[in-house]
Write a protein that holds these residues in place. Structure first.
Motif, PDB file in Angstrom:
ATOM      1  N   ASP A 269     -81.247 -28.742 -22.517  1.00  0.00           N
ATOM      2  CA  ASP A 269     -80.899 -29.506 -21.317  1.00  0.00           C
ATOM      3  C   ASP A 269     -79.387 -29.710 -21.328  1.00  0.00           C
ATOM      4  O   ASP A 269     -78.818 -30.143 -22.335  1.00  0.00           O
ATOM      5  CB  ASP A 269     -81.627 -30.853 -21.317  1.00  0.00           C
ATOM      6  CG  ASP A 269     -81.667 -31.545 -19.963  1.00  0.00           C
ATOM      7  OD1 ASP A 269     -81.057 -31.035 -18.997  1.00  0.00           O
ATOM      8  OD2 ASP A 269     -82.298 -32.613 -19.879  1.00  0.00           O
ATOM      9  N   ILE A 270     -78.730 -29.392 -20.225  1.00  0.00           N
ATOM     10  CA  ILE A 270     -77.280 -29.541 -20.070  1.00  0.00           C
ATOM     11  C   ILE A 270     -77.052 -30.499 -18.914  1.00  0.00           C
ATOM     12  O   ILE A 270     -77.705 -30.388 -17.875  1.00  0.00           O
ATOM     13  CB  ILE A 270     -76.615 -28.182 -19.758  1.00  0.00           C
ATOM     14  CG1 ILE A 270     -76.867 -27.198 -20.901  1.00  0.00           C
ATOM     15  CG2 ILE A 270     -75.114 -28.358 -19.503  1.00  0.00           C
ATOM     16  CD1 ILE A 270     -76.432 -25.771 -20.597  1.00  0.00           C
ATOM     17  N   GLY A 271     -76.132 -31.446 -19.083  1.00  0.00           N
ATOM     18  CA  GLY A 271     -75.917 -32.402 -18.009  1.00  0.00           C
ATOM     19  C   GLY A 271     -74.604 -33.145 -18.096  1.00  0.00           C
ATOM     20  O   GLY A 271     -73.738 -32.828 -18.916  1.00  0.00           O
ATOM     21  N   ILE A 272     -74.501 -34.157 -17.238  1.00  0.00           N
ATOM     22  CA  ILE A 272     -73.288 -34.965 -17.125  1.00  0.00           C
ATOM     23  C   ILE A 272     -73.682 -36.438 -17.032  1.00  0.00           C
ATOM     24  O   ILE A 272     -74.506 -36.813 -16.186  1.00  0.00           O
ATOM     25  CB  ILE A 272     -72.478 -34.583 -15.873  1.00  0.00           C
ATOM     26  CG1 ILE A 272     -72.083 -33.108 -15.922  1.00  0.00           C
ATOM     27  CG2 ILE A 272     -71.251 -35.482 -15.729  1.00  0.00           C
ATOM     28  CD1 ILE A 272     -71.452 -32.599 -14.641  1.00  0.00           C
ATOM     29  N   TYR A 273     -73.096 -37.255 -17.914  1.00  0.00           N
ATOM     30  CA  TYR A 273     -73.241 -38.710 -17.856  1.00  0.00           C
ATOM     31  C   TYR A 273     -71.958 -39.298 -17.308  1.00  0.00           C
ATOM     32  O   TYR A 273     -70.866 -38.787 -17.585  1.00  0.00           O
ATOM     33  CB  TYR A 273     -73.479 -39.299 -19.255  1.00  0.00           C
ATOM     34  CG  TYR A 273     -74.843 -39.011 -19.830  1.00  0.00           C
ATOM     35  CD1 TYR A 273     -75.932 -39.821 -19.509  1.00  0.00           C
ATOM     36  CD2 TYR A 273     -75.037 -37.959 -20.711  1.00  0.00           C
ATOM     37  CE1 TYR A 273     -77.182 -39.563 -20.049  1.00  0.00           C
ATOM     38  CE2 TYR A 273     -76.287 -37.703 -21.252  1.00  0.00           C
ATOM     39  CZ  TYR A 273     -77.357 -38.511 -20.917  1.00  0.00           C
ATOM     40  OH  TYR A 273     -78.596 -38.260 -21.452  1.00  0.00           O
ATOM     41  N   ASP A 274     -72.067 -40.406 -16.566  1.00  0.00           N
ATOM     42  CA  ASP A 274     -70.849 -41.095 -16.131  1.00  0.00           C
ATOM     43  C   ASP A 274     -70.349 -41.998 -17.259  1.00  0.00           C
ATOM     44  O   ASP A 274     -70.965 -42.077 -18.330  1.00  0.00           O
ATOM     45  CB  ASP A 274     -71.067 -41.850 -14.813  1.00  0.00           C
ATOM     46  CG  ASP A 274     -72.017 -43.039 -14.912  1.00  0.00           C
ATOM     47  OD1 ASP A 274     -72.357 -43.496 -16.030  1.00  0.00           O
ATOM     48  OD2 ASP A 274     -72.431 -43.530 -13.839  1.00  0.00           O
ATOM     49  N   GLY A 275     -69.238 -42.677 -17.026  1.00  0.00           N
ATOM     50  CA  GLY A 275     -68.603 -43.493 -18.052  1.00  0.00           C
ATOM     51  C   GLY A 275     -69.454 -44.632 -18.566  1.00  0.00           C
ATOM     52  O   GLY A 275     -69.254 -45.113 -19.679  1.00  0.00           O
ATOM     53  N   SER A 276     -70.430 -45.072 -17.772  1.00  0.00           N
ATOM     54  CA  SER A 276     -71.307 -46.154 -18.226  1.00  0.00           C
ATOM     55  C   SER A 276     -72.544 -45.628 -18.947  1.00  0.00           C
ATOM     56  O   SER A 276     -73.358 -46.400 -19.447  1.00  0.00           O
ATOM     57  CB  SER A 276     -71.722 -47.032 -17.036  1.00  0.00           C
ATOM     58  OG  SER A 276     -72.543 -46.302 -16.153  1.00  0.00           O
ATOM     59  N   GLY A 277     -72.712 -44.308 -18.987  1.00  0.00           N
ATOM     60  CA  GLY A 277     -73.833 -43.709 -19.704  1.00  0.00           C
ATOM     61  C   GLY A 277     -75.018 -43.350 -18.840  1.00  0.00           C
ATOM     62  O   GLY A 277     -76.081 -42.990 -19.357  1.00  0.00           O
ATOM     63  N   SER A 278     -74.871 -43.397 -17.505  1.00  0.00           N
ATOM     64  CA  SER A 278     -75.962 -43.009 -16.602  1.00  0.00           C
ATOM     65  C   SER A 278     -75.937 -41.499 -16.366  1.00  0.00           C
ATOM     66  O   SER A 278     -74.887 -40.939 -16.062  1.00  0.00           O
ATOM     67  CB  SER A 278     -75.824 -43.721 -15.255  1.00  0.00           C
ATOM     68  OG  SER A 278     -76.011 -45.100 -15.416  1.00  0.00           O
ATOM     69  N   LEU A 279     -77.096 -40.870 -16.480  1.00  0.00           N
ATOM     70  CA  LEU A 279     -77.201 -39.431 -16.244  1.00  0.00           C
ATOM     71  C   LEU A 279     -77.017 -39.156 -14.762  1.00  0.00           C
ATOM     72  O   LEU A 279     -77.766 -39.663 -13.927  1.00  0.00           O
ATOM     73  CB  LEU A 279     -78.566 -38.926 -16.722  1.00  0.00           C
ATOM     74  CG  LEU A 279     -78.795 -37.421 -16.677  1.00  0.00           C
ATOM     75  CD1 LEU A 279     -77.809 -36.678 -17.576  1.00  0.00           C
ATOM     76  CD2 LEU A 279     -80.231 -37.105 -17.095  1.00  0.00           C
ATOM     77  N   LYS A 280     -76.010 -38.377 -14.414  1.00  0.00           N
ATOM     78  CA  LYS A 280     -75.694 -38.086 -13.015  1.00  0.00           C
ATOM     79  C   LYS A 280     -76.237 -36.732 -12.563  1.00  0.00           C
ATOM     80  O   LYS A 280     -76.549 -36.550 -11.400  1.00  0.00           O
ATOM     81  CB  LYS A 280     -74.181 -38.128 -12.779  1.00  0.00           C
ATOM     82  CG  LYS A 280     -73.538 -39.461 -13.134  1.00  0.00           C
ATOM     83  CD  LYS A 280     -74.283 -40.643 -12.589  1.00  0.00           C
ATOM     84  CE  LYS A 280     -73.846 -41.087 -11.240  1.00  0.00           C
ATOM     85  NZ  LYS A 280     -74.571 -42.280 -10.764  1.00  0.00           N
ATOM     86  N   ALA A 281     -76.323 -35.775 -13.464  1.00  0.00           N
ATOM     87  CA  ALA A 281     -76.807 -34.433 -13.142  1.00  0.00           C
ATOM     88  C   ALA A 281     -77.271 -33.772 -14.430  1.00  0.00           C
ATOM     89  O   ALA A 281     -76.662 -33.986 -15.485  1.00  0.00           O
ATOM     90  CB  ALA A 281     -75.705 -33.603 -12.492  1.00  0.00           C
ATOM     91  N   HIS A 282     -78.352 -32.991 -14.339  1.00  0.00           N
ATOM     92  CA  HIS A 282     -78.766 -32.198 -15.505  1.00  0.00           C
ATOM     93  C   HIS A 282     -79.685 -31.075 -15.072  1.00  0.00           C
ATOM     94  O   HIS A 282     -80.275 -31.107 -13.986  1.00  0.00           O
ATOM     95  CB  HIS A 282     -79.393 -33.075 -16.597  1.00  0.00           C
ATOM     96  CG  HIS A 282     -80.775 -33.579 -16.311  1.00  0.00           C
ATOM     97  ND1 HIS A 282     -81.846 -33.276 -17.099  1.00  0.00           N
ATOM     98  CD2 HIS A 282     -81.252 -34.370 -15.328  1.00  0.00           C
ATOM     99  CE1 HIS A 282     -82.930 -33.867 -16.623  1.00  0.00           C
ATOM    100  NE2 HIS A 282     -82.603 -34.540 -15.541  1.00  0.00           N
ATOM    101  N   THR A 283     -79.783 -30.078 -15.930  1.00  0.00           N
ATOM    102  CA  THR A 283     -80.603 -28.910 -15.633  1.00  0.00           C
ATOM    103  C   THR A 283     -82.083 -29.194 -15.825  1.00  0.00           C
ATOM    104  O   THR A 283     -82.915 -28.485 -15.273  1.00  0.00           O
ATOM    105  CB  THR A 283     -80.222 -27.732 -16.547  1.00  0.00           C
ATOM    106  OG1 THR A 283     -80.447 -28.111 -17.917  1.00  0.00           O
ATOM    107  CG2 THR A 283     -78.789 -27.311 -16.341  1.00  0.00           C
ATOM    108  N   GLY A 284     -82.380 -30.217 -16.612  1.00  0.00           N
ATOM    109  CA  GLY A 284     -83.753 -30.455 -17.038  1.00  0.00           C
ATOM    110  C   GLY A 284     -84.043 -29.536 -18.208  1.00  0.00           C
ATOM    111  O   GLY A 284     -83.312 -28.571 -18.459  1.00  0.00           O
ATOM    112  N   PRO A 285     -85.082 -29.810 -18.968  1.00  0.00           N
ATOM    113  CA  PRO A 285     -85.384 -28.964 -20.134  1.00  0.00           C
ATOM    114  C   PRO A 285     -85.828 -27.571 -19.703  1.00  0.00           C
ATOM    115  O   PRO A 285     -86.733 -27.429 -18.892  1.00  0.00           O
ATOM    116  CB  PRO A 285     -86.509 -29.726 -20.832  1.00  0.00           C
ATOM    117  CG  PRO A 285     -87.117 -30.584 -19.775  1.00  0.00           C
ATOM    118  CD  PRO A 285     -86.025 -30.904 -18.804  1.00  0.00           C
ATOM    119  N   ILE A 286     -85.135 -26.569 -20.233  1.00  0.00           N
ATOM    120  CA  ILE A 286     -85.427 -25.172 -19.906  1.00  0.00           C
ATOM    121  C   ILE A 286     -85.599 -24.398 -21.213  1.00  0.00           C
ATOM    122  O   ILE A 286     -84.809 -24.575 -22.150  1.00  0.00           O
ATOM    123  CB  ILE A 286     -84.284 -24.541 -19.079  1.00  0.00           C
ATOM    124  CG1 ILE A 286     -84.021 -25.356 -17.811  1.00  0.00           C
ATOM    125  CG2 ILE A 286     -84.623 -23.101 -18.718  1.00  0.00           C
ATOM    126  CD1 ILE A 286     -82.790 -24.902 -17.047  1.00  0.00           C
TER     127      ILE A 286
END
Length: 149
Positions: A41-58
């Protein structure tokens, strides 16, 4: 860049976005393949630690074949506002894991270079939120190479 092979950690790299960005996918290059059923899974968290975008498990047999990949974000397009972000990768793989291309110059300036946080959820899947580690500035780091577009 390699994944944390303990299977219980999310690996993070710090970056800053200076302008709003509409993104629907991520591109990356696999330099060492994993063609098994291991999850990534590849993604991006914001500065507060909230997941903003991800590929999901592949499965590695889909997402970690050697070469360039372009994968849409789970749930569609996202808008990222200016600020501090963390590029994130996770896997349940423990041996023979994939490796992604990165900036190998060891000259990256960042507030977090391959830091880790423990996953509270399913191994190989990014958690919906994390507690970001403390900033550890480095002038000699390496950065995961992702194209967020």
């Amino acid at each position: 860049m390699s994944f944390d092979t303990s299977g219980t950690k999310i690996k993070l790299w710090g970056t800053t976005l200076e302008f709003p960005l509409s993104t629907s996918a991520v591109a990356y290059n696999v330099t060492a393949a994993d063609i098994t059923g291991n999850l990534y899974d590849i993604g991006i968290y914001d500065g507060s630690g909230s997941l903003k975008a991800h590929t999901g498990p592949i499965a590695g047999s889909t997402a970690m074949i050697a070469g360039a990949h372009n994968v849409s974000w789970q749930g569609g397009a996202k808008i990222l506002q200016p600020g501090k972000y963390y590029l994130a990768i996770a896997t349940n793989c423990t041996t023979g894991c994939a490796t992604l291309a990165g900036d190998g110059s060891t000259a990256v300036v960042t507030f977090l270079n391959a830091g880790t946080v423990a996953t509270g959820g399913t191994q190989g899947t990014l958690d919906s939120s994390v507690t970001p580690p403390a900033d550890t500035y480095t002038w000699g780091g390496s950065m995961l190479s992702l194209i967020v577009h």
